[in-house]
Enzyme design. Structure first.
Site, PDB file in Angstrom:
ATOM      1  N   HIS A  72      -2.587  -1.142  -3.480  1.00 24.10           N
ATOM      2  CA  HIS A  72      -3.734  -0.255  -3.290  1.00 24.10           C
ATOM      3  C   HIS A  72      -3.604   0.963  -4.198  1.00 24.10           C
ATOM      4  O   HIS A  72      -2.770   1.843  -3.960  1.00 24.10           O
ATOM      5  CB  HIS A  72      -3.832   0.197  -1.835  1.00 24.10           C
ATOM      6  CG  HIS A  72      -4.144  -0.911  -0.882  1.00 24.10           C
ATOM      7  ND1 HIS A  72      -3.918  -0.818   0.470  1.00 24.10           N
ATOM      8  CD2 HIS A  72      -4.677  -2.142  -1.080  1.00 24.10           C
ATOM      9  CE1 HIS A  72      -4.294  -1.941   1.065  1.00 24.10           C
ATOM     10  NE2 HIS A  72      -4.752  -2.762   0.133  1.00 24.10           N
TER      11      HIS A  72
ATOM     12  N   MET B 103       0.103   1.159   4.797  1.00 29.54           N
ATOM     13  CA  MET B 103      -0.664   1.634   5.931  1.00 29.54           C
ATOM     14  C   MET B 103      -1.819   0.672   6.210  1.00 29.54           C
ATOM     15  O   MET B 103      -2.384   0.092   5.297  1.00 29.54           O
ATOM     16  CB  MET B 103      -1.195   3.023   5.582  1.00 29.54           C
ATOM     17  CG  MET B 103      -1.936   3.753   6.667  1.00 29.54           C
ATOM     18  SD  MET B 103      -2.189   5.483   6.180  1.00 29.54           S
ATOM     19  CE  MET B 103      -3.140   5.287   4.672  1.00 29.54           C
TER      20      MET B 103
ATOM     21  N   ASP C 256      -4.469  -4.482   6.043  1.00 25.07           N
ATOM     22  CA  ASP C 256      -4.905  -5.357   4.954  1.00 25.07           C
ATOM     23  C   ASP C 256      -3.820  -6.401   4.688  1.00 25.07           C
ATOM     24  O   ASP C 256      -2.639  -6.075   4.565  1.00 25.07           O
ATOM     25  CB  ASP C 256      -5.171  -4.532   3.698  1.00 25.07           C
ATOM     26  CG  ASP C 256      -5.780  -5.371   2.579  1.00 25.07           C
ATOM     27  OD1 ASP C 256      -6.488  -6.354   2.895  1.00 25.07           O
ATOM     28  OD2 ASP C 256      -5.552  -5.043   1.397  1.00 25.07           O
TER      29      ASP C 256
ATOM     30  N   SER D 216       0.854  -1.187   0.000  1.00 24.04           N
ATOM     31  CA  SER D 216       0.000   0.000   0.000  1.00 24.04           C
ATOM     32  C   SER D 216       0.889   1.236   0.000  1.00 24.04           C
ATOM     33  O   SER D 216       1.662   1.445  -0.935  1.00 24.04           O
ATOM     34  CB  SER D 216      -0.953  -0.020   1.199  1.00 24.04           C
ATOM     35  OG  SER D 216      -1.838   1.075   1.154  1.00 24.04           O
ATOM     36  N   THR D 217       0.841   2.049   1.049  1.00 27.34           N
ATOM     37  CA  THR D 217       1.590   3.299   1.094  1.00 27.34           C
ATOM     38  C   THR D 217       3.086   3.055   0.917  1.00 27.34           C
ATOM     39  O   THR D 217       3.688   2.290   1.652  1.00 27.34           O
ATOM     40  CB  THR D 217       1.352   4.009   2.443  1.00 27.34           C
ATOM     41  OG1 THR D 217      -0.050   4.060   2.697  1.00 27.34           O
ATOM     42  CG2 THR D 217       1.925   5.405   2.448  1.00 27.34           C
TER      43      THR D 217
END
Length: 346
Positions: A189, A282, A285, A160-161
């Site tokens: 993401h 972040m 998940d 993600s991030t």
């Protein structure tokens, strides 16, 4: 520090951020050139950087801002177009921490609220000040059983991030001989459009076929499938084939695509023959899916805290003792090669 040529956008951001405890706006600028003149004196921890600006745009300003304020985290913002997706990914490759999608219309109240929430959440995360929901779970620890029963038949990766840059580095470090023997499915993401452009960027680095996942397509060695934005990507077995299952099921952990969906499907289809990698990101998940993979005997490798932009997703898995290895980013590709040769690089 907020950098945007739109006075209205700056005013909105300043108002939102001033209402947030622990966040101070130390400067604002209408172009990249003005930001460069202010950045040393303002000394920000985070720069919110618009891409489309006159005089000096975000892409041009980014490397100069990073050089002028070493260690600053840059969050790029842009509306969702293919051109802006291209520019945003170039920014991520050149050192930006993450991006946020601007609403296409300021009259869309729901979109504005979502934009505000994501902006604040990501500022806190990349500044290292966000509350970690897994902190109470204790320090990271490795899985009790670290033996690997079988050579991986599929590589599944979640991020993600900070993930696009980490993913590009990881894929670029994997030898062509490994990619030729191993199907790869990636969940990053990202919104629609971004994932298609991201697949193109990965293809240029990997030297193998990379494309967005398509429902019903068979996974095969030598192809990297990227979950399309706005849709989940899972796996199903049909006879001797493993097929991609791309669908619009409800968001999981507020995410679609979700790493959990991919990991749970990989556990069901491949069992211990799946190999999972969790990069910077972040939130949590992937944690539920990692439990399924661990129960099936599949090894899980997570990126370490030092090299992660945000140690949310990998940290949650490490703290629960599900990770076979917790490694710096540049040691993950050698570890994958070790698994392919029948032994993990711990």
């Amino acid at each position: 520090m907020v950098v945007d040529d739109s006075a209205v956008a700056r005013a909105l951001a300043l108002r939102w951020l001033s209402e947030e405890p622990g966040i101070d706006v130390v400067a604002e600028a209408e172009t990249g050139r003005v930001a460069l003149a202010l950045v040393a004196r303002a000394d920000p921890d985070v720069i919110v950087l618009d891409l489309d600006m006159p005089d000096m745009d975000g892409l041009t300003a980014l490397p100069e801002l990073l050089a002028a304020r070493p260690g600053v985290a840059v969050l790029v913002v842009s509306t969702l177009t293919r051109r802006n997706a291209e520019i945003s990914l170039h920014c991520l490759a050149r050192g930006a921490a993450d991006y946020v999608q601007k609403p296409s219309s300021r009259g869309d109240a729901e979109a504005l609220v979502a934009f505000r929430n994501e902006l604040v959440e990501k500022i806190r995360a990349i500044a290292g000040r966000g509350a970690n929901p897994d902190a109470a779970a204790g320090p990271p620890r490795l899985a009790a059983s670290r033996s690997v029963a079988t050579r991986p038949a599929c590589l599944v990766v979640g991020a993600s991030t900070g993930g696009p840059r980490a993913m590009m580095r990881l894929i670029g470090q994997l030898p062509a001989s490994v990619l030729a023997r191993l199907p790869v499915v990636v969940v990053q993401h990202m919104p629609p459009i971004f994932t298609a452009v991201f697949a193109e960027h990965l293809a240029a680095i990997a030297g193998c076929e990379v494309r967005e996942a398509r429902d019903g397509e068979a996974v095969r060695p030598g192809v990297i499938h990227v979950a399309p934005g706005g849709l989940h990507t899972g796996l199903v077995r049909r006879g001797a084939d493993v097929l991609l299952h791309v669908h619009d099921g409800p968001p999981t952990n507020v995410c679609r695509p979700s790493v959990n969906v991919l990991f749970e499907a990989a556990a069901a289809v491949y069992g211990g023959a799946a190999l999972a990698i969790v990069l910077t990101g972040m939130g949590r998940d992937g944690l539920v899916g990692a439990r399924s993979l661990a129960a099936a005997g599949a090894p899980i490798v997570v990126q370490d805290e030092v090299t992660s932009i945000v140690w949310g997703m990998p940290g949650a898995i490490a703290r629960e003792g599900l990770a076979h290895a917790i490694l710096p980013l540049d040691r993950i590709a050698p570890a994958i090669c070790g698994f392919m040769e029948g032994g993990a690089d711990d």
